[in-house]
Motif scaffolding. Structure first.
Motif, PDB file in Angstrom:
ATOM      1  N   ASP A 152      29.504 -39.685  37.466  1.00 30.76           N
ATOM      2  CA  ASP A 152      30.887 -40.078  37.212  1.00 30.76           C
ATOM      3  C   ASP A 152      31.848 -38.901  37.351  1.00 30.76           C
ATOM      4  O   ASP A 152      33.040 -39.049  37.179  1.00 30.76           O
ATOM      5  CB  ASP A 152      31.000 -40.650  35.797  1.00 30.76           C
ATOM      6  CG  ASP A 152      32.223 -41.540  35.621  1.00 30.76           C
ATOM      7  OD1 ASP A 152      32.365 -42.471  36.407  1.00 30.76           O
ATOM      8  OD2 ASP A 152      33.026 -41.266  34.708  1.00 30.76           O
ATOM      9  N   GLY A 191      34.197 -36.324  23.528  1.00 37.97           N
ATOM     10  CA  GLY A 191      34.207 -34.877  23.704  1.00 37.97           C
ATOM     11  C   GLY A 191      32.877 -34.193  23.486  1.00 37.97           C
ATOM     12  O   GLY A 191      32.823 -32.974  23.351  1.00 37.97           O
ATOM     13  N   LYS A 201      33.553 -39.644  27.843  1.00 38.82           N
ATOM     14  CA  LYS A 201      33.487 -38.197  27.727  1.00 38.82           C
ATOM     15  C   LYS A 201      34.773 -37.623  27.134  1.00 38.82           C
ATOM     16  O   LYS A 201      34.738 -36.721  26.301  1.00 38.82           O
ATOM     17  CB  LYS A 201      33.205 -37.569  29.096  1.00 38.82           C
ATOM     18  CG  LYS A 201      31.777 -37.780  29.583  1.00 38.82           C
ATOM     19  CD  LYS A 201      31.450 -36.911  30.778  1.00 38.82           C
ATOM     20  CE  LYS A 201      32.063 -37.435  32.051  1.00 38.82           C
ATOM     21  NZ  LYS A 201      31.586 -36.686  33.239  1.00 38.82           N
ATOM     22  N   SER A 249      29.585 -42.591  18.215  1.00 38.44           N
ATOM     23  CA  SER A 249      29.326 -43.381  19.427  1.00 38.44           C
ATOM     24  C   SER A 249      29.249 -44.865  19.104  1.00 38.44           C
ATOM     25  O   SER A 249      29.755 -45.704  19.866  1.00 38.44           O
ATOM     26  CB  SER A 249      28.020 -42.910  20.085  1.00 38.44           C
ATOM     27  OG  SER A 249      28.093 -41.547  20.438  1.00 38.44           O
ATOM     28  N   PHE A 283      25.316 -39.062  33.184  1.00 39.68           N
ATOM     29  CA  PHE A 283      26.773 -39.054  33.279  1.00 39.68           C
ATOM     30  C   PHE A 283      27.243 -38.221  34.470  1.00 39.68           C
ATOM     31  O   PHE A 283      28.437 -38.104  34.726  1.00 39.68           O
ATOM     32  CB  PHE A 283      27.389 -38.508  31.993  1.00 39.68           C
ATOM     33  CG  PHE A 283      27.498 -39.538  30.901  1.00 39.68           C
ATOM     34  CD1 PHE A 283      28.730 -40.033  30.513  1.00 39.68           C
ATOM     35  CD2 PHE A 283      26.366 -40.030  30.266  1.00 39.68           C
ATOM     36  CE1 PHE A 283      28.835 -40.999  29.520  1.00 39.68           C
ATOM     37  CE2 PHE A 283      26.456 -40.980  29.270  1.00 39.68           C
ATOM     38  CZ  PHE A 283      27.696 -41.481  28.897  1.00 39.68           C
ATOM     39  N   LYS A 301      32.595 -43.930  32.183  1.00 41.46           N
ATOM     40  CA  LYS A 301      31.904 -42.794  31.578  1.00 41.46           C
ATOM     41  C   LYS A 301      32.878 -41.654  31.312  1.00 41.46           C
ATOM     42  O   LYS A 301      32.753 -40.929  30.318  1.00 41.46           O
ATOM     43  CB  LYS A 301      30.764 -42.324  32.480  1.00 41.46           C
ATOM     44  CG  LYS A 301      29.624 -43.323  32.607  1.00 41.46           C
ATOM     45  CD  LYS A 301      28.552 -42.799  33.544  1.00 41.46           C
ATOM     46  CE  LYS A 301      27.426 -43.821  33.719  1.00 41.46           C
ATOM     47  NZ  LYS A 301      26.404 -43.353  34.676  1.00 41.46           N
ATOM     48  N   GLN A 302      33.861 -41.516  32.198  1.00 37.23           N
ATOM     49  CA  GLN A 302      34.874 -40.483  31.993  1.00 37.23           C
ATOM     50  C   GLN A 302      35.691 -40.757  30.729  1.00 37.23           C
ATOM     51  O   GLN A 302      36.003 -39.840  29.967  1.00 37.23           O
ATOM     52  CB  GLN A 302      35.804 -40.412  33.205  1.00 37.23           C
ATOM     53  CG  GLN A 302      36.801 -39.271  33.167  1.00 37.23           C
ATOM     54  CD  GLN A 302      36.154 -37.909  33.354  1.00 37.23           C
ATOM     55  OE1 GLN A 302      34.970 -37.814  33.664  1.00 37.23           O
ATOM     56  NE2 GLN A 302      36.918 -36.855  33.142  1.00 37.23           N
ATOM     57  N   PRO A 320      32.110 -28.927  25.874  1.00 36.39           N
ATOM     58  CA  PRO A 320      33.332 -29.026  26.669  1.00 36.39           C
ATOM     59  C   PRO A 320      34.530 -28.510  25.866  1.00 36.39           C
ATOM     60  O   PRO A 320      34.576 -28.671  24.641  1.00 36.39           O
ATOM     61  CB  PRO A 320      33.452 -30.529  26.959  1.00 36.39           C
ATOM     62  CG  PRO A 320      32.649 -31.191  25.910  1.00 36.39           C
ATOM     63  CD  PRO A 320      31.546 -30.245  25.542  1.00 36.39           C
ATOM     64  N   LEU A 367      25.516 -36.883  25.236  1.00 33.70           N
ATOM     65  CA  LEU A 367      25.912 -38.224  25.671  1.00 33.70           C
ATOM     66  C   LEU A 367      24.775 -38.894  26.434  1.00 33.70           C
ATOM     67  O   LEU A 367      24.482 -40.071  26.236  1.00 33.70           O
ATOM     68  CB  LEU A 367      27.157 -38.149  26.559  1.00 33.70           C
ATOM     69  CG  LEU A 367      28.480 -37.846  25.849  1.00 33.70           C
ATOM     70  CD1 LEU A 367      29.576 -37.622  26.886  1.00 33.70           C
ATOM     71  CD2 LEU A 367      28.865 -38.972  24.905  1.00 33.70           C
ATOM     72  N   GLU A 368      24.119 -38.142  27.315  1.00 32.88           N
ATOM     73  CA  GLU A 368      23.029 -38.708  28.108  1.00 32.88           C
ATOM     74  C   GLU A 368      21.842 -39.090  27.235  1.00 32.88           C
ATOM     75  O   GLU A 368      21.181 -40.099  27.487  1.00 32.88           O
ATOM     76  CB  GLU A 368      22.604 -37.709  29.189  1.00 32.88           C
ATOM     77  CG  GLU A 368      23.662 -37.520  30.266  1.00 32.88           C
ATOM     78  CD  GLU A 368      23.226 -36.591  31.370  1.00 32.88           C
ATOM     79  OE1 GLU A 368      23.797 -36.666  32.472  1.00 32.88           O
ATOM     80  OE2 GLU A 368      22.308 -35.771  31.138  1.00 32.88           O
ATOM     81  N   VAL A 377      27.623 -33.157  27.587  1.00 36.07           N
ATOM     82  CA  VAL A 377      27.052 -34.188  28.450  1.00 36.07           C
ATOM     83  C   VAL A 377      25.591 -34.456  28.089  1.00 36.07           C
ATOM     84  O   VAL A 377      25.139 -35.602  28.088  1.00 36.07           O
ATOM     85  CB  VAL A 377      27.176 -33.783  29.932  1.00 36.07           C
ATOM     86  CG1 VAL A 377      26.351 -34.712  30.831  1.00 36.07           C
ATOM     87  CG2 VAL A 377      28.640 -33.810  30.363  1.00 36.07           C
TER      88      VAL A 377
END
Length: 374
Positions: free
Chosen positions: A361, A344, A340, A102, A358, A336-337, A60, A350-351, A347
């Motif tokens: 969301d 940063g 994120k 995290s 994610f 979740k936003q 991202p 993160l998943e 996705v």
């Protein structure tokens, strides 16, 4: 308006994808010289260039504007250090850093399980005897109240005792588990290499061996010869064997040395046939001829990486990240936003770390709320 850009974040993203500057230049349609200047902080990319970099790296755009958030880590141990390359180690090290970030995020809201492990050994490698290794494995079983039998779920047992375990998006058969200390806790990152549940369990026990036995090592790759590196791995393997198959219980259990018996023992102890044979031989329960015969059978059946009956045991997965995030989502402390935007990360990562999707969301913010009145 000036675009926020941190050159260190670009380099981190590039290294995590395993790309050279030239390869990134080719994928992004930018020049190698431009990318070099971006990473050195000599020049800042314009908005369209950041989009090209983000698309090429599958990150991202917000990631490239984040301030430096790398968390200090202890010595990093790589399960397959002999086979892994420097590039692969850098790729997995950054994923390890993502997991550490995290955990720090979660720790701001939730009290994690207390770290419960024996004191680490602070000796030179050659001073660590078999008795010390055996004793340390016994101490783990003792303080974790495991008894002398098979460990039902090693992954969740380690998590319950404060060790952080994470899965990563690293897809490479030459790389297994990676471990270090971060945020005051041991953290182990697992590679997605289609390993069996037995191999994963042994990898986890092996990494725990490094954590407890090798606190005096500052950098594995500073060791000046392969003899020390091999001894390091041998000690961690011995610890794993002692932890998963304690002496007395294993000796009492082993009533046969046939391959059919070892197949049964595999499903009882939840370890591979190869590990069982290795353990039996180290305890002098096999003659040299028996050991060689069993090894030949393992090789003839191509069981060095995957074995018969692997599918009969379900893979173990860490749950600490998913459980913690669900707690926060259920009480609306975070979204979740939020996660994120704060971290940063891509996705996909993160998943994998948090064990959930994610995607649901994406449209949950800044939408008009309508109500039927007639």
């Amino acid at each position: 308006m000036e675009v926020k850009f941190n050159p260190n974040q670009l380099k981190k993203a590039r290294l995590m994808r395993g790309l050279s500057m030239a390869e990134l230049a080719n994928k992004s349609s930018l020049s190698r010289e431009s990318i070099s200047k971006y990473e050195q902080g000599v020049t800042k990319p314009r908005g369209d260039s950041i989009l090209k970099l983000a698309n090429a790296l599958q990150f991202p755009t917000i990631f490239f504007g984040k301030s430096d958030t790398t968390i200090p880590m202890g010595t990093i141990f790589f399960r397959s250090q002999a086979a892994s390359t420097n590039k692969l180690r850098k790729m997995q090290k950054i994923r390890l850093d993502f997991a550490a970030q995290s955990i720090r995020y979660i720790s701001d809201y939730i009290k994690l399980p207390q770290l419960t492990i024996p004191d680490t050994v602070n000796l030179e490698i050659e001073e660590i005897s078999n008795k010390i290794i055996q004793r340390k494995a016994f101490e783990v079983r003792e303080i974790w109240h495991l008894g002398n039998g098979p460990i039902k779920n090693l992954t969740n047992t380690m998590e319950a005792n404060g060790i952080i375990i994470t899965e990563t998006t690293m897809h490479n058969e030459k790389m297994d588990a990676v471990s270090t200390w971060a945020n005051g806790r041991p953290i182990i990152a697992l590679t997605d290499n289609n390993e069996s549940v037995m191999r994963r369990r042994f990898n986890l026990a092996h990494e725990l061996g490094h954590i407890l036995l090798h606190a005096s090592i500052e950098n594995v790759f500073d060791l000046n010869n392969n003899e020390y590196k091999n001894l390091l791995e041998k000690q961690a393997n011995q610890f794993a064997s002692n932890l998963l198959m304690p002496d007395n219980a294993f000796i009492d259990y082993l009533t046969s040395t046939s391959m059919s018996f070892f197949r049964q023992a595999k499903l009882y102890w939840n370890v591979s046939i190869g590990a069982l044979v290795y353990r039996a031989n180290s305890l002098h329960l096999l003659s040299e001829n028996q050991y060689l015969y069993l090894q030949k059978q393992i090789s003839a059946n191509h069981w060095r990486k995957h074995e018969i009956d692997d599918e009969k045991l379900a893979q173990e997965h860490p749950i600490i990240f998913k459980k913690a995030l669900n707690m926060l989502l259920n009480v609306n402390l975070v979204s979740k936003q939020d996660l994120k935007m704060t971290l940063g990360f891509p996705v996909e990562d993160l998943e994998t770390i948090f064990g959930m999707s994610f995607a649901d969301d994406v449209h949950s913010y800044n939408e008009p709320h309508l109500k039927i009145i007639k």
